[in-house]
Design an enzyme around this catalytic site. Structure first.
Site, mmCIF file in Angstrom:
data_model
loop_
_atom_site.group_PDB
_atom_site.id
_atom_site.type_symbol
_atom_site.label_atom_id
_atom_site.label_comp_id
_atom_site.label_asym_id
_atom_site.label_seq_id
_atom_site.Cartn_x
_atom_site.Cartn_y
_atom_site.Cartn_z
ATOM 1 N N LYS B 79 -0.682 14.308 24.840
ATOM 2 C CA LYS B 79 -1.315 12.657 24.554
ATOM 3 C C LYS B 79 -2.401 12.913 23.962
ATOM 4 O O LYS B 79 -3.306 13.819 24.260
ATOM 5 C CB LYS B 79 -0.904 11.847 25.640
ATOM 6 C CG LYS B 79 -1.486 10.564 25.764
ATOM 7 C CD LYS B 79 -1.417 9.636 26.757
ATOM 8 C CE LYS B 79 -1.552 8.251 26.869
ATOM 9 N NZ LYS B 79 -1.434 7.213 27.707
ATOM 10 N N SER B 159 1.074 2.878 27.621
ATOM 11 C CA SER B 159 0.511 3.278 26.432
ATOM 12 C C SER B 159 1.075 4.785 25.949
ATOM 13 O O SER B 159 0.969 5.139 24.841
ATOM 14 C CB SER B 159 -0.981 3.348 26.675
ATOM 15 O OG SER B 159 -1.157 4.435 27.658
ATOM 16 N N SER B 183 1.386 2.837 32.193
ATOM 17 C CA SER B 183 1.096 3.691 31.174
ATOM 18 C C SER B 183 2.156 5.104 30.984
ATOM 19 O O SER B 183 2.452 5.421 29.876
ATOM 20 C CB SER B 183 0.191 3.874 30.596
ATOM 21 O OG SER B 183 -0.535 2.744 29.834
#
Lengths: 95, 493
Positions: B79, B159, B183
């Site tokens: 990420k 997210s 998330s």
């Protein structure tokens, strides 16, 4: 509680975010929608409740007060948009 | 040769050790998949191709010497919130334009120490603020899943939308992700993948761009429970560079997979059945209850009375902490700078241009609730409510409950550009209604795929555990996986 246009501008200033007059009205609506929604917390009886400060009970770890890192100003300033001889450069702040 | 990208991490690990294929071949297979599929999915915002090949070659050498680490040669996506030395690390924000850190986050360093290979950096909501991956400066991610007979592009959740889409779309074997209010678990549920948010303090936050420090916790997204267990074992550590890292040794999570759940007491919280709960979600939840019962677990009804206040309290605590954490982006130390008349003007113009709308709104909410005169009414009250939420869980666990089963999300994935969500920020926030309590209380939670909706989209169930009892979650997650099977999107990209 709800915010008015002046409060939106004041909060934007405190947040250091430039906001056009044209955006103030829309932002006011969004902020008020969120603030009205969180109002429901007022229903909760929090009398005598301690605020949560940490999720796990843990003693703060201490370490010796000694330098254990550093000495590479060039690396620290490498990502700056403008730097000069390992200094961060900003617009003039002192006359 | 079979498609190497379809292998689980467990199987790829075995194949590498058996020398059925090399780490270079495995990495090349993934790099080809990324090249082929990323334009459609937009899961990667930077592909570190040369570095990946270099790391894979090093893994092959280690395997040849019999020195393979726990993740030797396994290609992962990272990420964009994680700082990776010399590589794109922008939290999917414009304000960190061009930022390439000179250091490595503890978690990614742990992964490389165990032999993993980095394929690139994954898309996400800007600064991890969002539930649809639509707030990214680099554009939305498209979910590999589509409704039956429909071509409509769906969100992968957020997210960690890039992480979930890349794992579900076979563009990496597993991915790192982070979870502040849901998330990891919500995107896992939207893409038919397994995502675990460990207990706060289990994974180091050092080198992970901060959003809300008292809530942020990293974890993996993977295609199976076993793979998630393998990844978490490597990610988790005790780190003196993070004062909230807890001094407890990391157990062998994989050993929990396949252990009997007989006699475990599973709580079903009545507050997670709000009026108007989607009947498909309700049915799925009942299925989960039945599966665990059949496997020998005992089901008990429980009450978590402050559940409904978790989300509003979160939307005070998280923006407040974010407004403070994001004060550092000022156009001086890194990233974007927009020239101004004086230094304040420069700050304001830089932040207006560099932050997207959702981030600006949250900074402003946070600034407002922390401003003079409002601290007690908002932030302090929210932190007190948080204590009550935590107490609810503690009471339940003290009564002998081992874990709690709930739905992961109130719905399946929705369309990119959903008008209702765009018009009303609160509606978007409600995506996290089942996950956010877990962050508020600092507990571990896992989202496991449990079935498909009538439209053919994946749905997930969430298991919530006692602090630092991730093992029980993997144990129970495996029971659901065994009963429900695993789910694969039909390839269209």
């Amino acid at each position: 509680m709800s915010v008015d246009n002046d409060t939106v501008k004041k909060v934007a200033r405190l947040s250091r975010i430039a906001i056009d007059d044209g955006q103030v009205e829309a932002m006011k609506g969004e902020l008020n929608a969120i603030l009205n929604w969180v109002e429901q917390l007022n229903e909760v009886d929090v009398e005598g409740v301690e605020p949560m400060t940490s999720v796990v009970v843990q003693k703060m770890r201490l370490r010796r007060d000694e330098v254990n890192d550093g000495g590479y100003a060039d690396k620290v300033t490498r990502n700056a948009p403008i730097s000069d001889e390992n200094f961060f450069a900003v617009p003039k702040v002192v006359e | 040769m079979t498609d190497l990208t379809k292998l689980s991490i467990a199987d790829a690990r075995q194949g590498l050790l058996n020398k059925d294929f090399s780490a270079c071949e495995l990495t090349d297979a993934y790099l080809s998949a990324v090249q082929e599929g990323n334009e459609a999915l937009n899961a990667y915002i930077a592909v570190t191709e040369d570095e990946a090949r270099h790391m894979a070659a090093a893994s092959d050498e280690k395997i040849a010497k019999g020195e393979a680490g726990a993740l030797e040669g396994i290609p992962l996506g990272i990420k964009d919130l994680f700082c990776t030395k010399g590589a794109h690390s922008q939290a999917a924000s414009h304000i960190l334009d061009g930022f390439k850190p000179d250091y490595e986050s503890t978690i990614t360093q742990n992964l490389w120490n165990d032999g993993a290979v980095m394929l690139g950096k994954l898309n996400m909501d800007e600064f991890a603020m969002g539930s649809s991956n639509e707030t990214s400066y680099f554009g939305p991610v498209t979910n590999p899943w589509k409704k039956k007979g429909s071509d409509e592009a769906l969100v992968p959740g957020g997210s960690s939308g890039g992480s979930a889409a890349a794992v579900a779309g076979f563009l990496c074997a597993g991915a790192t992700a982070t979870d502040t209010g849901g998330s990891i678990r919500q995107p896992a549920a939207f893409t038919g993948t397994v995502g675990i948010k460990p207990t706060y303090g289990r994974c180091s936050r050092w080198g992970v761009v901060a959003f809300a420090s008292s809530l942020d916790q990293a974890g993996p997204i993977a295609r199976t429970n076993r793979d998630a267990a393998i990844l978490l074992k490597s990610m988790a550590s005790v780190d003196y560079k993070d004062t909230t890292s807890v001094d407890m040794s990391v157990p062998d999570y994989e050993a929990a997979i396949g252990q009997s759940v007989k006699g475990l007491k599973i709580g079903i919280p009545k507050e997670y059945r709000p009026d108007g709960l989607d009947s498909e979600i309700e049915t799925l939840w009942q299925k989960g209850i039945d599966w665990l019962k059949e496997a020998g677990a005992e089901i008990v009804e429980i009450s978590l009375p402050h559940t409904k206040y978790a989300l509003p309290a979160y939307y005070i605590v998280a923006p407040a902490e974010a407004s403070s954490n994001l004060a550092r982006y000022d156009g001086v130390k890194y990233g974007l700078r927009v020239a101004g008349d004086d230094i304040t003007d420069m700050y304001e113009k830089t932040r207006a241009k560099g932050f997207g709308h959702e981030v600006q709104r949250r900074i402003m909410i946070g600034t407002y609730v922390l401003s003079a005169g409002y601290y007690d009414a908002y932030y302090l009250r929210a932190q007190k409510v948080r204590t009550l939420i935590k107490n609810d869980f503690e009471k339940v666990y003290d009564s002998g409950v081992d874990a709690i089963l709930t739905p992961a999300t109130p719905s399946a994935a929705f369309a990119i550009g959903d008008k209702d969500m765009a018009a009303d920020p609160v509606k978007m926030y409600l995506n996290d209604i089942f996950t956010v309590t877990v962050n508020m209380a600092g507990l571990p939670g896992i989202s496991v795929p449990a079935g498909l909706s009538s439209a053919g989209l994946p749905l997930g169930l969430q298991l919530i555990g006692r602090p630092f009892d991730e093992e029980t979650l993997f144990q129970l997650g495996q029971v659901i996986e065994d009963a429900a099977g695993t789910f694969q999107a039909e390839k269209w990209w």
